[in-house]
Design an enzyme around this catalytic site. Sequence first.
Site, PDB file in Angstrom:
ATOM      1  N   ILE A 194       5.294  -4.043   3.994  1.00  0.00           N
ATOM      2  CA  ILE A 194       6.349  -4.563   4.854  1.00  0.00           C
ATOM      3  C   ILE A 194       7.214  -3.421   5.407  1.00  0.00           C
ATOM      4  O   ILE A 194       8.293  -3.653   5.914  1.00  0.00           O
ATOM      5  CB  ILE A 194       7.223  -5.599   4.103  1.00  0.00           C
ATOM      6  CG1 ILE A 194       7.546  -5.183   2.672  1.00  0.00           C
ATOM      7  CG2 ILE A 194       6.508  -6.936   4.053  1.00  0.00           C
ATOM      8  CD1 ILE A 194       8.579  -4.132   2.520  1.00  0.00           C
ATOM      9  N   SER A 195       6.718  -2.181   5.307  1.00  0.00           N
ATOM     10  CA  SER A 195       7.445  -1.012   5.782  1.00  0.00           C
ATOM     11  C   SER A 195       6.743  -0.371   6.980  1.00  0.00           C
ATOM     12  O   SER A 195       5.590   0.058   6.881  1.00  0.00           O
ATOM     13  CB  SER A 195       7.585   0.024   4.663  1.00  0.00           C
ATOM     14  OG  SER A 195       8.001   1.278   5.170  1.00  0.00           O
TER      15      SER A 195
ATOM     16  N   CYS B 169       0.797  -1.235   0.000  1.00  0.00           N
ATOM     17  CA  CYS B 169       0.000   0.000   0.000  1.00  0.00           C
ATOM     18  C   CYS B 169       0.826   1.279   0.000  1.00  0.00           C
ATOM     19  O   CYS B 169       0.265   2.372  -0.091  1.00  0.00           O
ATOM     20  CB  CYS B 169      -0.935   0.001   1.201  1.00  0.00           C
ATOM     21  SG  CYS B 169      -0.085  -0.077   2.798  1.00  0.00           S
ATOM     22  N   GLY B 170       2.149   1.161   0.100  1.00  0.00           N
ATOM     23  CA  GLY B 170       2.967   2.366   0.122  1.00  0.00           C
ATOM     24  C   GLY B 170       2.582   3.277   1.273  1.00  0.00           C
ATOM     25  O   GLY B 170       2.293   2.829   2.388  1.00  0.00           O
ATOM     26  N   TRP B 171       2.528   4.584   0.999  1.00  0.00           N
ATOM     27  CA  TRP B 171       2.171   5.570   2.018  1.00  0.00           C
ATOM     28  C   TRP B 171       0.674   5.884   2.011  1.00  0.00           C
ATOM     29  O   TRP B 171       0.246   6.889   2.557  1.00  0.00           O
ATOM     30  CB  TRP B 171       2.987   6.835   1.820  1.00  0.00           C
ATOM     31  CG  TRP B 171       4.439   6.670   2.173  1.00  0.00           C
ATOM     32  CD1 TRP B 171       5.007   6.785   3.410  1.00  0.00           C
ATOM     33  CD2 TRP B 171       5.522   6.338   1.286  1.00  0.00           C
ATOM     34  NE1 TRP B 171       6.353   6.558   3.359  1.00  0.00           N
ATOM     35  CE2 TRP B 171       6.709   6.278   2.055  1.00  0.00           C
ATOM     36  CE3 TRP B 171       5.600   6.094  -0.081  1.00  0.00           C
ATOM     37  CZ2 TRP B 171       7.949   5.975   1.502  1.00  0.00           C
ATOM     38  CZ3 TRP B 171       6.832   5.787  -0.640  1.00  0.00           C
ATOM     39  CH2 TRP B 171       7.990   5.737   0.156  1.00  0.00           C
ATOM     40  N   GLY B 172      -0.109   5.029   1.355  1.00  0.00           N
ATOM     41  CA  GLY B 172      -1.564   5.150   1.431  1.00  0.00           C
ATOM     42  C   GLY B 172      -2.212   6.023   0.381  1.00  0.00           C
ATOM     43  O   GLY B 172      -3.391   6.369   0.501  1.00  0.00           O
TER      44      GLY B 172
ATOM     45  N   CYS C 282      17.591   4.667 -14.000  1.00  0.00           N
ATOM     46  CA  CYS C 282      16.292   4.001 -14.157  1.00  0.00           C
ATOM     47  C   CYS C 282      15.465   4.689 -15.239  1.00  0.00           C
ATOM     48  O   CYS C 282      14.781   4.020 -16.028  1.00  0.00           O
ATOM     49  CB  CYS C 282      15.538   4.000 -12.827  1.00  0.00           C
ATOM     50  SG  CYS C 282      16.117   2.737 -11.659  1.00  0.00           S
TER      51      CYS C 282
ATOM     52  N   GLN D 195       5.914   3.331   6.310  1.00  0.00           N
ATOM     53  CA  GLN D 195       4.761   3.529   5.439  1.00  0.00           C
ATOM     54  C   GLN D 195       3.450   3.343   6.202  1.00  0.00           C
ATOM     55  O   GLN D 195       2.500   4.108   6.003  1.00  0.00           O
ATOM     56  CB  GLN D 195       4.835   2.568   4.256  1.00  0.00           C
ATOM     57  CG  GLN D 195       5.910   2.944   3.238  1.00  0.00           C
ATOM     58  CD  GLN D 195       5.925   2.026   2.035  1.00  0.00           C
ATOM     59  OE1 GLN D 195       5.436   0.901   2.074  1.00  0.00           O
ATOM     60  NE2 GLN D 195       6.495   2.500   0.935  1.00  0.00           N
TER      61      GLN D 195
END
Length: 386
Positions: A187-188, A165-168, A343, A191
């Site tokens: 898993i953070s 979900c990252g930072w939402g 990248c 976050q």
Amino acid sequence: MTDFKKTVDKLFNSADIQINGPRSWDPQINNDLFYARVLSGGSLALGESYMDGWWDCESLDQFGDKLLSARIDKQVKITNPYFLMNVVRAYLFNAQTTKRAYIVGTEHYDIGNHLFSLMLDERMNYSCGYWRMAENLEQAQINKLDLICRKLHLKPGMSVLEIGCGWGSFAKYAAENYGVSVHGVTISKEQVNYAKKSCDGLDVSFELKDYRELKKKYDCIVSIGMFEHVGYKNYKNYMKVVNRCLKDDGLFLLHTIGRNNPGRATDPWINKYIFPNGMSPSSSQICKSIEGLFVIEDWHNFGQDYDPTLMAWNEKFQKNFDKLTELYDERFKRMWEYYLLMCAASFRSRKNHLWQFVLSKKGLKGGYNYKNNSRLNDQKDPLSLQ
């Protein structure tokens, strides 16, 4: 030393790169040991020598684009023992086991919300924006979020699971604009803490959890930029988890970076400094993992949009780095700009792609189409310019 320089000269010249040349993409060498280091260490040494200040380049993204477009990396890999060692390790070991799943959270996503807040858009989207009819990063990320909601056919009252979900940012946008309930896992720790505060008061929840622990069923499932951490040994199991958590009439949207050919090891420099144990999948690896579990309803490639996304992140990172000097040194700055710009080059050269898959469990009768009612304020449809 002369022989090493001649060899590197020959490799670079084949990609229209001139050592100490006058053009913006020509590298300027500050240490003559650079040539032997790069030949013996490949892409890992190329990145580390940049971090150490052994060479500079005015337009690192253009340098990377030319290097990757000429596939110089493949020529170096043939004789690079470090790369071969990584390949052997990938065959023998599962680097993305449940016990190792949290490593990337600790070593990358938890390095500091302050850094990401100064680099990303205001919603903290750490994935490719959708630049159709967008003139800036903020709008590109809103376009991406709305695109995903439309592809999932979201309706008020639906339950949505977000894996990674990252930072939402997605959870907040979907809850506010489409009236759905979202449960996100990551898993953070950083976050989770940020997302809970950002989405306070909304029908949204977050928890620190590995995807393999999920069991509850949802109307829709979405995964944005997380599949790159799953690992090829776990692709099938990942899809089985999604299948058991998705209701029979639900849709699953997978948003992931993709590569042209199957691989079992990631770039050594990226693995060591940016995304430990990560790797992007190929189309055949993804298709094999979904066989017998899902029907592909839609497959959308907008990898070229990652180029301007990464360039925008780097622009903000450079502009705001003076606010980060108490936390990060010059070597970190060079590492981070190398990461972002190289990248960008990987997408510009078409070595990497950004894919969105829409999957169903049994296939949609009558076929699949995007939902027409966009919540974007702009009356024009960003999908019309695909």
